[in-house]
Enzyme design. Structure first.
Site, PDB file in Angstrom:
ATOM      1  N   HIS B 325       0.864  -1.183   0.000  1.00 51.75           N
ATOM      2  CA  HIS B 325       0.000   0.000   0.000  1.00 51.75           C
ATOM      3  C   HIS B 325       0.896   1.227   0.000  1.00 51.75           C
ATOM      4  O   HIS B 325       1.827   1.306   0.796  1.00 51.75           O
ATOM      5  CB  HIS B 325      -0.891  -0.020   1.244  1.00 51.75           C
ATOM      6  CG  HIS B 325      -2.030   0.953   1.175  1.00 51.75           C
ATOM      7  ND1 HIS B 325      -1.835   2.308   1.198  1.00 51.75           N
ATOM      8  CD2 HIS B 325      -3.355   0.762   1.076  1.00 51.75           C
ATOM      9  CE1 HIS B 325      -3.019   2.913   1.110  1.00 51.75           C
ATOM     10  NE2 HIS B 325      -3.952   1.992   1.037  1.00 51.75           N
ATOM     11  N   ARG B 345      -6.254  10.342  -0.209  1.00 54.02           N
ATOM     12  CA  ARG B 345      -5.991  10.843  -1.568  1.00 54.02           C
ATOM     13  C   ARG B 345      -7.282  10.966  -2.362  1.00 54.02           C
ATOM     14  O   ARG B 345      -7.420  11.858  -3.186  1.00 54.02           O
ATOM     15  CB  ARG B 345      -4.988   9.928  -2.276  1.00 54.02           C
ATOM     16  CG  ARG B 345      -3.555  10.151  -1.808  1.00 54.02           C
ATOM     17  CD  ARG B 345      -2.585   9.134  -2.394  1.00 54.02           C
ATOM     18  NE  ARG B 345      -2.790   7.816  -1.799  1.00 54.02           N
ATOM     19  CZ  ARG B 345      -2.823   6.675  -2.471  1.00 54.02           C
ATOM     20  NH1 ARG B 345      -2.651   6.673  -3.780  1.00 54.02           N
ATOM     21  NH2 ARG B 345      -3.030   5.526  -1.853  1.00 54.02           N
TER      22      ARG B 345
END
Lengths: 229, 554
Positions: B325, B345
């Site tokens: 990740h 994000r």
């Protein structure tokens, strides 16, 4: 891994003192001390509620609660892990309930014994307004109870501290399920999409993607329009 | 609080913030997404999977001579925990129709659907109900529900993100049943985020071409998993076995899987469960710490299901790829490797380097985004160093608050806010430092659309399975996977159990494994399933003179 010059502090586990590196969480300090954990340990990131811990810090009479994986050891801290809270979990059929206090009178009648002492709120490692959501349930405000209790991890520390012997987190789970099932607004587009799919609206397009040559599929993928709003 | 040594870089991030916000507000991608060639280049040069020591051919079994992730090949080339001659199968402790191993959201979904189909269900778990990666998922679950979206568009995103390797019939099931899965979860009372009109809120994720991420704040996995657990506990006819760690699958004389042997982690007893059908829902392998990476995974995520399945002859798929990740926490050290949700994000958070400059499109598929972070911090030398010597890049979180309005973080990202507040960092005003962390097992036990494996009687669903995501999973598709394929596993295993007669039980396949492993000259202390990671320091072990360890387990 642990450098030798690391400053050490003492952590008292069930009355016995261990020297552990400064900055350790309670969980990593237990492992550093030689315990292989099989209870009181779970996700290790503050999401599962398996590692509820009661502690007192040196020179402070206050009994505090925290998650072992999220609480940094202070010098002279006394700890007791609470991996499990004895509590019954009654069965119910969500389809037969109503989103109001009557459901709780049937399933968790003890919550009406709440004496509003706020001890539950003070111990909560997630800073949830536990007493407030119990009071909301008692007056039938399921929506606010669901909202206030949303971030509950079910570590159970509230239930252990409660002088009226409530199991707050079970009631909170029911409140959220009642809200999700009966009080949340209908998701109009969702239902329409489910129907469209059932009617086969996208079958042909997906079938053609499934059998498409690799290069053509790749081309389609990299040329597809990307929307972020 | 960031130490003085990092303050100068923070000031650089602050200096460029206004301009970056301006670009984001204009609605244009702040950095252009990569082309196929650019993606391949950054992956080949910087993704950990492409390093020389990342893979090696496994030396026995259904995938023999196929290059697999080296740590996975190691775990498959191990001795079993039990010796069959010394284990008595003649009086099973439990008899059931469908045995489910693993109690995360896939196991729960399977249990509910199998129970509904009218068969006897036994749900066994290594730790407690809900001790699973499912509980830890933060950002969301994908389902095409917007007017400008469709399962076909979702299909293209999934298969492109997986480098076109995914099994098409699995992707079809995944995307086509997504909206139905959400409707089922809502019926059970899961509270998804909705806007004032009732529309399900959608956010973009890495590699999605539409905002398709549905969420429950940033406790999405917990909201789903704890609801399913509560519903499982409403059905007292579902037998639950906790702290029971699967040791081996049992076969019958007809060659089908017919249950499992378990080890009780607290009482240290072994138990036999005889079953007509068995579902593996054991999750992934993060706690194997592949290539010594920190991980976001649950304590119990030690890849046990892979070993169990492999020893009965089930084929694995895509076990050469590992998901890192992009945004694992780097500072403060207490949360090293912890997940910082992609929703950061999705809501506008920007990755920037030590100079405060944007360097990558924030929502590339995870493997590409991770490789770009590694490139920035290594080849380009633009990483940020922490006092403990770790390196990362900034994720500028205050931008989220500017783009979405004051209070947006507290409302939509309470878990992230709390995570950092515990260590005196306020993500509303301060950026965070992130670096790739071991997150997900892309491949697994190969399944077909009914979740059947290559061995009769054995089904698999969720992270332990392989084929749905190819070699790279997109955000929000694991939560979807465990619901869609967990439900399918419950249904199909129940159907299979109804028409199955179990023959005599045997562990003969385990004898064969022992013979094979001996021939490979594997050291005797190499034992699996791993069950739990080993975090006892060496200097303590030296003092534990007469402690007997079998693998990692005392």
């Amino acid at each position: 891994m642990m450098a030798t010059e690391t400053k050490m502090v003492s952590m008292v586990v069930m009355g016995e003192s261990f020297r552990v590196p400064e900055g350790s969480t309670i969980m990593s300090a237990l492992e550093y001390s030689g315990f292989q954990l099989t209870t009181g340990v779970g996700c290790r990131e503050g999401y599962c509620g398996a590692c509820g811990t009661l502690y007192r810090e040196h020179g402070d009479y206050k009994l505090k609660g925290g998650l072992a994986c999220q609480t940094v050891v202070s010098d002279g801290m006394h700890i007791a892990q609470i991996p499990f809270v004895p509590a019954d979990k009654p069965s119910y059929d969500l389809e037969e309930l109503t989103p109001d206090e009557d459901s709780f009178k049937k399933i968790y009648p003890e919550i009406f014994r709440c004496v509003a002492c706020n001890t539950c709120t003070k111990i909560c490692p997630q800073d949830i307004q536990v007493m407030d959501y119990i009071q909301c349930i008692m007056r039938g405000d399921i929506a606010t109870a669901a909202d206030l209790s949303f971030d509950c991890l079910r570590c159970g520390l509230c239930a252990l501290r409660c002088p009226a012997e409530l199991v707050q987190y079970n009631a909170a789970t029911l409140a959220r399920r009642l809200y999700g099932r009966y009080l949340a607004k209908p998701a109009v587009r969702l239902d329409r999409m489910v129907e469209d799919i059932k009617a086969g609206k996208y079958d042909e397009e997906i079938e053609s993607l499934k059998t498409m040559e690799h290069e053509e599929l790749k081309d389609r993928y990299y040329k597809r329009e990307v929307r972020t709003k | 609080m960031y130490p003085e040594s990092m303050q100068e870089s923070i000031r650089k991030v602050e200096a460029t913030r206004a301009k970056r916000v301006q670009v984001a507000k204009a609605g244009q991608p702040i950095v252009k997404p990569m082309s196929d060639e650019e993606r391949q280049d950054v992956l080949k040069r910087f993704h950990p999977d492409y390093q020389d020591d990342a893979r090696r051919p496994v030396r026995w079994g259904p995938n023999e001579s196929e290059p697999l992730t080296a740590d996975v090949a190691d775990v498959l080339e191990t001795y079993p925990r039990i010796v069959p001659e010394r284990y008595d199968l003649s009086n099973p402790d439990f008899q059931t129709d469908v045995l489910i191993i693993g109690a995360g959201s896939a196991g729960f979904s399977a249990a509910l659907l199998a129970q509904q189909a009218g068969v006897k269900v036994t749900l066994a778990t290594k730790l407690r109900l809900g001790d699973a990666n499912s509980m830890m998922a933060q950002g969301g679950i994908q389902a095409a529900v917007r007017e400008d979206d469709s399962p076909a568009i979702h299909y293209l995103d999934v298969i492109g993100g997986g480098h076109f390797d995914n099994k098409p019939e699995l992707v079809q099931a995944l995307v086509s049943e997504a909206p139905g899965a959400i409707a089922w979860l809502r019926q059970l009372g899961v509270m998804f985020d909705q806007d004032d009109e009732g529309k399900l809120k959608t956010k973009p994720g890495g590699g999605t071409s539409r905002p398709r991420m549905l969420s429950a704040r940033d406790y999405t996995g917990a909201a789903i998993c704890r609801t399913l657990r509560d519903e499982v506990q409403n059905h007292k006819d579902i037998d639950v076995l906790e702290h029971m760690s699967a040791v081996e699958l049992i076969k019958d004389t007809k060659g089908a899987v017919a249950g499992a042997v378990f080890y009780h982690l607290l009482t240290r007893e072994h138990y036999t469960v005889r079953a007509k059908a068995t579902i593996l829902a054991t999750g992934g392998f993060g706690r194997l710490h592949i290539k010594n990476f920190e991980t976001t995974n649950h304590y119990g995520a030690t890849g046990d299901g892979l070993v169990l399945a492999y020893r009965v002859g089930a084929k694995l798929a895509f076990m050469d790829s590992v998901q890192y990740h992009p945004t694992g926490a780097v500072f403060p050290p207490q949360i090293l490797g912890f997940l910082c949700t992609e929703k950061l994000r999705g809501m506008g958070g920007q990755p920037v380097n030590a100079n405060g400059d944007l360097f990558v499109y924030p929502l590339e598929p995870r493997d590409v985004e991770s490789a770009s972070f590694i490139r920035e911090a290594t080849e380009r030398g633009n990483g940020v160093k922490t006092p403990s010597g770790h390196v990362g890049v900034w994720l500028d979180t205050p931008v989220i608050e500017i783009l979405n309005g004051k209070g947006a973080i507290e409302k939509n990202l309470p878990a992230m806010l709390r995570q950092y507040k515990r260590f005196d960092v306020d993500i509303r005003t301060e950026p965070i430092i992130v670096y790739p962390t071991l997150h997900y097992q892309n491949g697994g036990v190969e399944i077909d659309a009914t979740t059947a494996t290559s061995v009769p009687g054995l089904f698999a669903a969720g992270e332990v399975s392989g084929g749905v995501h190819g070699r790279n999973r997109l955000m929000g598709n694991s939560q979807l996977d465990i619901i869609v394929f967990g439900r399918r596993a419950g249904m199909h295993a129940a159907e299979y159990a109804k028409k199955t007669q179990v023959g005599d039980l045997t562990l003969e396949h385990v004898n064969q494994v022992i013979e094979t492993i001996e021939a490979l000259n594997v050291p005797r202390e190499k034992i699996s399933p791993v069950m739990l990671p080993d975090y006892i320091p060496e200097h303590v072990k030296k003092r534990q003179l007469d402690t007997v360890r079998k693998g990692n387990i005392v």
